[in-house]
Design an enzyme around this catalytic site. Structure first.
Site, PDB file in Angstrom:
ATOM      1  N   HIS A 206      -1.709  -7.854   2.522  1.00  0.00           N
ATOM      2  CA  HIS A 206      -1.678  -8.446   3.871  1.00  0.00           C
ATOM      3  C   HIS A 206      -2.834  -7.982   4.756  1.00  0.00           C
ATOM      4  O   HIS A 206      -2.990  -8.463   5.866  1.00  0.00           O
ATOM      5  CB  HIS A 206      -0.321  -8.215   4.558  1.00  0.00           C
ATOM      6  CG  HIS A 206       0.012  -6.812   4.936  1.00  0.00           C
ATOM      7  ND1 HIS A 206       0.221  -6.442   6.244  1.00  0.00           N
ATOM      8  CD2 HIS A 206       0.188  -5.696   4.206  1.00  0.00           C
ATOM      9  CE1 HIS A 206       0.529  -5.157   6.282  1.00  0.00           C
ATOM     10  NE2 HIS A 206       0.517  -4.680   5.055  1.00  0.00           N
TER      11      HIS A 206
ATOM     12  N   CYS B 275       4.335   3.491  15.826  1.00  0.00           N
ATOM     13  CA  CYS B 275       5.101   3.666  14.598  1.00  0.00           C
ATOM     14  C   CYS B 275       6.017   2.466  14.445  1.00  0.00           C
ATOM     15  O   CYS B 275       6.050   1.577  15.298  1.00  0.00           O
ATOM     16  CB  CYS B 275       5.827   4.995  14.577  1.00  0.00           C
ATOM     17  SG  CYS B 275       6.871   5.263  15.992  1.00  0.00           S
TER      18      CYS B 275
ATOM     19  N   THR C 297      11.772  -6.848 -11.199  1.00  0.00           N
ATOM     20  CA  THR C 297      11.195  -8.184 -11.382  1.00  0.00           C
ATOM     21  C   THR C 297      10.024  -8.350 -10.425  1.00  0.00           C
ATOM     22  O   THR C 297      10.120  -8.034  -9.238  1.00  0.00           O
ATOM     23  CB  THR C 297      12.272  -9.261 -11.118  1.00  0.00           C
ATOM     24  OG1 THR C 297      13.322  -9.039 -12.059  1.00  0.00           O
ATOM     25  CG2 THR C 297      11.716 -10.665 -11.276  1.00  0.00           C
TER      26      THR C 297
ATOM     27  N   ASN D 163      -7.475   3.412   9.367  1.00  0.00           N
ATOM     28  CA  ASN D 163      -6.897   2.217   9.986  1.00  0.00           C
ATOM     29  C   ASN D 163      -6.968   2.223  11.514  1.00  0.00           C
ATOM     30  O   ASN D 163      -7.014   1.186  12.146  1.00  0.00           O
ATOM     31  CB  ASN D 163      -5.443   2.034   9.530  1.00  0.00           C
ATOM     32  CG  ASN D 163      -4.645   3.317   9.526  1.00  0.00           C
ATOM     33  OD1 ASN D 163      -5.046   4.310   8.924  1.00  0.00           O
ATOM     34  ND2 ASN D 163      -3.529   3.310  10.219  1.00  0.00           N
TER      35      ASN D 163
ATOM     36  N   GLN E 228      -7.656  -0.326   3.845  1.00  0.00           N
ATOM     37  CA  GLN E 228      -8.583  -0.848   4.853  1.00  0.00           C
ATOM     38  C   GLN E 228      -9.985  -0.742   4.258  1.00  0.00           C
ATOM     39  O   GLN E 228     -10.396   0.347   3.857  1.00  0.00           O
ATOM     40  CB  GLN E 228      -8.517  -0.019   6.144  1.00  0.00           C
ATOM     41  CG  GLN E 228      -7.131   0.101   6.752  1.00  0.00           C
ATOM     42  CD  GLN E 228      -6.664  -1.165   7.463  1.00  0.00           C
ATOM     43  OE1 GLN E 228      -7.418  -2.116   7.679  1.00  0.00           O
ATOM     44  NE2 GLN E 228      -5.389  -1.180   7.816  1.00  0.00           N
TER      45      GLN E 228
ATOM     46  N   GLY F 254       0.818  -1.204   0.000  1.00  0.00           N
ATOM     47  CA  GLY F 254       0.000   0.000   0.000  1.00  0.00           C
ATOM     48  C   GLY F 254       0.856   1.259   0.000  1.00  0.00           C
ATOM     49  O   GLY F 254       0.528   2.254  -0.662  1.00  0.00           O
ATOM     50  N   THR F 255       1.964   1.213   0.712  1.00  0.00           N
ATOM     51  CA  THR F 255       2.837   2.392   0.806  1.00  0.00           C
ATOM     52  C   THR F 255       3.353   2.785  -0.574  1.00  0.00           C
ATOM     53  O   THR F 255       3.279   3.953  -0.971  1.00  0.00           O
ATOM     54  CB  THR F 255       4.016   2.078   1.765  1.00  0.00           C
ATOM     55  OG1 THR F 255       3.476   1.773   3.048  1.00  0.00           O
ATOM     56  CG2 THR F 255       4.990   3.235   1.865  1.00  0.00           C
TER      57      THR F 255
ATOM     58  N   SER G 140      -3.708  -3.376  -0.441  1.00  0.00           N
ATOM     59  CA  SER G 140      -2.563  -4.075   0.141  1.00  0.00           C
ATOM     60  C   SER G 140      -2.981  -5.503   0.485  1.00  0.00           C
ATOM     61  O   SER G 140      -4.015  -5.720   1.128  1.00  0.00           O
ATOM     62  CB  SER G 140      -2.104  -3.336   1.399  1.00  0.00           C
ATOM     63  OG  SER G 140      -1.105  -4.076   2.056  1.00  0.00           O
TER      64      SER G 140
HETATM   65  N1  PLP Z   1      -2.792   2.745   4.035  1.00  0.00           N
HETATM   66  C1  PLP Z   1      -3.441   2.315   5.124  1.00  0.00           C
HETATM   67  C2  PLP Z   1      -4.783   2.897   5.453  1.00  0.00           C
HETATM   68  C3  PLP Z   1      -2.888   1.343   5.957  1.00  0.00           C
HETATM   69  O1  PLP Z   1      -3.546   0.916   7.039  1.00  0.00           O
HETATM   70  C4  PLP Z   1      -1.606   0.812   5.607  1.00  0.00           C
HETATM   71  C5  PLP Z   1      -0.949  -0.181   6.469  1.00  0.00           C
HETATM   72  O2  PLP Z   1      -1.136  -0.208   7.671  1.00  0.00           O
HETATM   73  C6  PLP Z   1      -0.980   1.280   4.445  1.00  0.00           C
HETATM   74  C7  PLP Z   1      -1.605   2.249   3.691  1.00  0.00           C
HETATM   75  C8  PLP Z   1       0.354   0.741   4.025  1.00  0.00           C
HETATM   76  O3  PLP Z   1       0.230  -0.526   3.438  1.00  0.00           O
HETATM   77  P1  PLP Z   1       1.495  -1.511   3.358  1.00  0.00           P
HETATM   78  O4  PLP Z   1       1.740  -2.036   4.716  1.00  0.00           O
HETATM   79  O5  PLP Z   1       1.070  -2.589   2.397  1.00  0.00           O
HETATM   80  O6  PLP Z   1       2.624  -0.717   2.825  1.00  0.00           O
END
Ligand code: PLP
Length: 367
Positions: free
Chosen positions: A197, A319, A233, A147, A175, A74-75, A195
């Site tokens: 996971h 964090c 890759t 989140n 989320q 997600g990041t 994301s």
């Molecule tokens: N955005 C939200 C709302 C999240 O809760 C998170 C992860 O906690 C992320 C982005 C980041 O996702 P990732 O852990 O896959 O980088």
């Protein structure tokens, strides 16, 4: 009651336990030789699995597979949407709600952070006032669900408003899917991020869904994988695991079950701890997330004591170093320090049993 030596996992918003189908998918690809870019049979075998995974993720959120770029999570998906649209000149500024995940928030000038109201919902009047002052189009980033608190945002309204000012919308939907019914085409956003996971897939893989077709400037350049949108890759085991989790989640009607469990849980909390503060109680929230406050007991102490009692939860504001800072989300909602430093998040999933939540209530009430 739960046996005292059994662990209770109530931290699904951090990472959901991996689904067996996803674990099998990962293991299967790890045993295969072959780079999906190679044209020989081994490479083509892996490529075919990636194509299936793309179809499965697309089906899960109801988008064309061609709109999906796989990322490392997600990041990276958020970063690519923000920097990619700025660097491509699609927008001249970026606005976001003040309660966004740091992977969005940290790209945005504090001046461009849109207030959220006391109930955690983004202030559309402030958004419009800010959009009116801008010279060029903006990327407006508002998450689907928070989140820490689970508060759901009015993304359709955000999209309508932003499009009125010729802007683009990024909806961080990390989320939400898998917890509530989610159809990316109904929220009106131009970019949607996911994301794996958080839905029972492996960590380290996610997706950027580009629904408007605008060309982003890639952040990672090199071999031109993912139609040049994300070089490197492909994480084939991760992507296949993501696809398997998405496939397992399609059509799963557990929103109602989660919601019933949440109602029962919050009623039990209210009974055990009269006047307990549940953050965002009056807002539409994810049915698996409850953010609660025990004033006077710092969140990290609560988390440690619960851990010693065999229960895993998070301080909303933890964090990566494991330290607990003041929650920017709760601060944005105007809550005072007494609250922002003593809130924890309970997030459960469909594997959670009622007696596990019951045990949580018993332990937390006694802290
Ligand atoms: N955005 C939200 C709302 C999240 O809760 C998170 C992860 O906690 C992320 C982005 C980041 O996702 P990732 O852990 O896959 O980088």
């Amino acid at each position: 009651m739960v046996e005292s030596n059994t662990r209770i996992y109530l931290d699904y918003n951090a990472s959901a336990p991996i689904l067996p189908q996803a674990a099998q998918g990962v293991a299967h690809v790890l045993e295969m030789a072959g780079n999906p870019s190679s044209i020989h049979r081994d490479g083509r075998g892996v490529r075919a699995l990636l194509d299936e995974a793309r179809d499965a993720v697309g089906h899960f959120v109801n988008v064309p597979p061609t709109s999906i770029t796989f990322t490392s999570g997600g990041t990276e998906a958020n970063t690519t949407a923000v920097l990619g649209s700025l660097h491509a000149g699609l927008v001249s500024s970026v606005l976001c709600s003040a309660s966004e995940h740091p992977s969005v928030l940290e790209h945005v000038d504090p001046m461009n952070r849109i207030h959220v109201k006391e109930n955690g919902v983004v202030d559309l009047d402030h958004l419009e006032a800010r959009l009116k002052t801008l010279d060029g189009p903006a990327l407006v980033c508002v998450m689907f669900a928070n989140n820490e608190t689970g508060v759901l945002q009015p993304i359709q309204d955000v999209s309508e408003l932003t499009h009125k000012y010729d802007g683009l919308v990024l909806c961080d939907s990390v989320q939400g899917p898998g917890k509530v019914g989610f159809d990316a085409t109904l929220i009106g956003a131009d970019f949607v991020t996911l994301s794996a996971h958080k839905i029972g897939g492996p960590p380290g893989v996610g997706a950027l869904v580009n629904l408007c077709g605008a060309e982003l400037r890639p952040v990672l350049v090199g071999g031109g994988q993912e139609k040049k949108q994300r070089s490197g890759t492909e994480n084939s085991p991760g992507i296949v695991g993501f696809g398997a989790a998405a496939q397992a989640m399609v059509g799963e009607a557990f929103e109602e079950e989660l919601s019933d469990m949440q109602k029962r849980f919050e009623a039990a909390l209210q009974e055990a701890v009269p006047r307990v503060r549940i953050v965002g109680l009056e807002s539409n929230r994810l049915p698996n997330t409850t953010c609660i406050v025990k004033e006077g007991v710092p969140a990290d102490q609560q988390v440690i004591k619960l851990d010693l009692a065999g229960i895993s939860v998070s301080a909303g504001s933890a964090c990566s170093s494991g330290k607990v800072a003041e929650s920017h989300v709760l601060k944005a909602m105007g809550l005072n320090k007494g609250v922002t430093k003593s809130a924890i998040r309970v997030s459960f999933g469909r594997e959670t049993k009622w007696n596990e939540l019951e045990r949580f209530v018993e332990v937390w009430a006694s802290l």
